[in-house]
Design a protein around this motif. Structure first.
Motif, PDB file in Angstrom:
ATOM      1  N   UNK A   1       0.821  -1.188   0.000  1.00 47.38           N
ATOM      2  CA  UNK A   1       0.000   0.000   0.000  1.00 47.38           C
ATOM      3  C   UNK A   1       0.867   1.253   0.000  1.00 47.38           C
ATOM      4  N   UNK A   2       1.897   1.235   0.836  1.00 47.00           N
ATOM      5  CA  UNK A   2       2.750   2.420   0.915  1.00 47.00           C
ATOM      6  C   UNK A   2       3.419   2.706  -0.426  1.00 47.00           C
ATOM      7  N   UNK A   3       3.896   1.661  -1.078  1.00 47.04           N
ATOM      8  CA  UNK A   3       4.539   1.840  -2.378  1.00 47.04           C
ATOM      9  C   UNK A   3       3.559   2.437  -3.393  1.00 47.04           C
ATOM     10  N   UNK A   4       2.359   1.912  -3.430  1.00 46.14           N
ATOM     11  CA  UNK A   4       1.346   2.422  -4.352  1.00 46.14           C
ATOM     12  C   UNK A   4       1.043   3.880  -4.038  1.00 46.14           C
ATOM     13  N   UNK A   5       0.869   4.176  -2.754  1.00 51.29           N
ATOM     14  CA  UNK A   5       0.544   5.545  -2.350  1.00 51.29           C
ATOM     15  C   UNK A   5       1.645   6.522  -2.759  1.00 51.29           C
ATOM     16  N   UNK A   6       2.886   6.125  -2.556  1.00 50.45           N
ATOM     17  CA  UNK A   6       4.002   7.040  -2.804  1.00 50.45           C
ATOM     18  C   UNK A   6       4.481   7.073  -4.245  1.00 50.45           C
ATOM     19  N   UNK A   7       4.217   6.007  -5.013  1.00 53.80           N
ATOM     20  CA  UNK A   7       4.824   5.924  -6.341  1.00 53.80           C
ATOM     21  C   UNK A   7       3.851   5.807  -7.508  1.00 53.80           C
ATOM     22  N   UNK A   8       2.684   5.259  -7.272  1.00 54.09           N
ATOM     23  CA  UNK A   8       1.806   4.936  -8.395  1.00 54.09           C
ATOM     24  C   UNK A   8       0.579   5.833  -8.529  1.00 54.09           C
ATOM     25  N   UNK A   9       0.297   6.647  -7.537  1.00 54.67           N
ATOM     26  CA  UNK A   9      -0.926   7.445  -7.561  1.00 54.67           C
ATOM     27  C   UNK A   9      -0.627   8.933  -7.521  1.00 54.67           C
ATOM     28  N   UNK A  10      -1.484   9.696  -8.154  1.00 55.81           N
ATOM     29  CA  UNK A  10      -1.402  11.153  -8.066  1.00 55.81           C
ATOM     30  C   UNK A  10      -1.880  11.590  -6.683  1.00 55.81           C
ATOM     31  N   UNK A  11      -1.483  12.788  -6.297  1.00 54.59           N
ATOM     32  CA  UNK A  11      -1.900  13.332  -5.001  1.00 54.59           C
ATOM     33  C   UNK A  11      -3.426  13.311  -4.886  1.00 54.59           C
ATOM     34  N   UNK A  12      -3.924  12.779  -3.772  1.00 55.84           N
ATOM     35  CA  UNK A  12      -5.356  12.745  -3.530  1.00 55.84           C
ATOM     36  C   UNK A  12      -6.077  11.520  -4.067  1.00 55.84           C
ATOM     37  N   UNK A  13      -5.367  10.618  -4.706  1.00 47.60           N
ATOM     38  CA  UNK A  13      -5.994   9.435  -5.305  1.00 47.60           C
ATOM     39  C   UNK A  13      -5.981   8.201  -4.402  1.00 47.60           C
ATOM     40  N   UNK A  14      -5.245   8.248  -3.293  1.00 55.27           N
ATOM     41  CA  UNK A  14      -5.107   7.075  -2.438  1.00 55.27           C
ATOM     42  C   UNK A  14      -6.447   6.606  -1.875  1.00 55.27           C
ATOM     43  N   UNK A  31      -2.330  -0.113   9.227  1.00 49.71           N
ATOM     44  CA  UNK A  31      -1.491  -1.198   8.724  1.00 49.71           C
ATOM     45  C   UNK A  31      -0.133  -0.669   8.266  1.00 49.71           C
ATOM     46  N   UNK A  32      -0.129   0.426   7.534  1.00 50.21           N
ATOM     47  CA  UNK A  32       1.134   0.997   7.070  1.00 50.21           C
ATOM     48  C   UNK A  32       1.992   1.458   8.251  1.00 50.21           C
ATOM     49  N   UNK A  33       1.365   2.003   9.279  1.00 48.60           N
ATOM     50  CA  UNK A  33       2.103   2.441  10.466  1.00 48.60           C
ATOM     51  C   UNK A  33       2.734   1.252  11.187  1.00 48.60           C
ATOM     52  N   UNK A  34       1.977   0.172  11.337  1.00 53.11           N
ATOM     53  CA  UNK A  34       2.490  -1.026  12.005  1.00 53.11           C
ATOM     54  C   UNK A  34       3.668  -1.611  11.231  1.00 53.11           C
TER      55      UNK A  34
END
Length: 47
Positions: A1-14, A31-34
């Motif tokens: 999820x973190x990879x997708x959020x940071x690399x694959x999506x435009x801002x605001x798309x998560x 989950x990402x925090x853990x």
């Protein structure tokens, strides 16, 4: 999820992406925090 959020999506798309795959935003955030905490503990535990 973190990879997708940071690399694959435009801002605001998560949030939209999470809805499309059927995940709650608060679950994803927790989950990402853990995982981040486990990874940092693992890295420092070997020293």
């Amino acid at each position: 999820m973190k990879h997708v959020k940071e690399n694959d999506l435009a801002h605001g798309e998560f949030g939209k992406w999470l809805e499309n795959i059927g995940l709650d935003r608060s679950f994803a955030t927790r989950t990402m925090k853990i995982v981040n905490e486990l990874n940092s503990n693992y890295a420092t535990g070997h020293n």
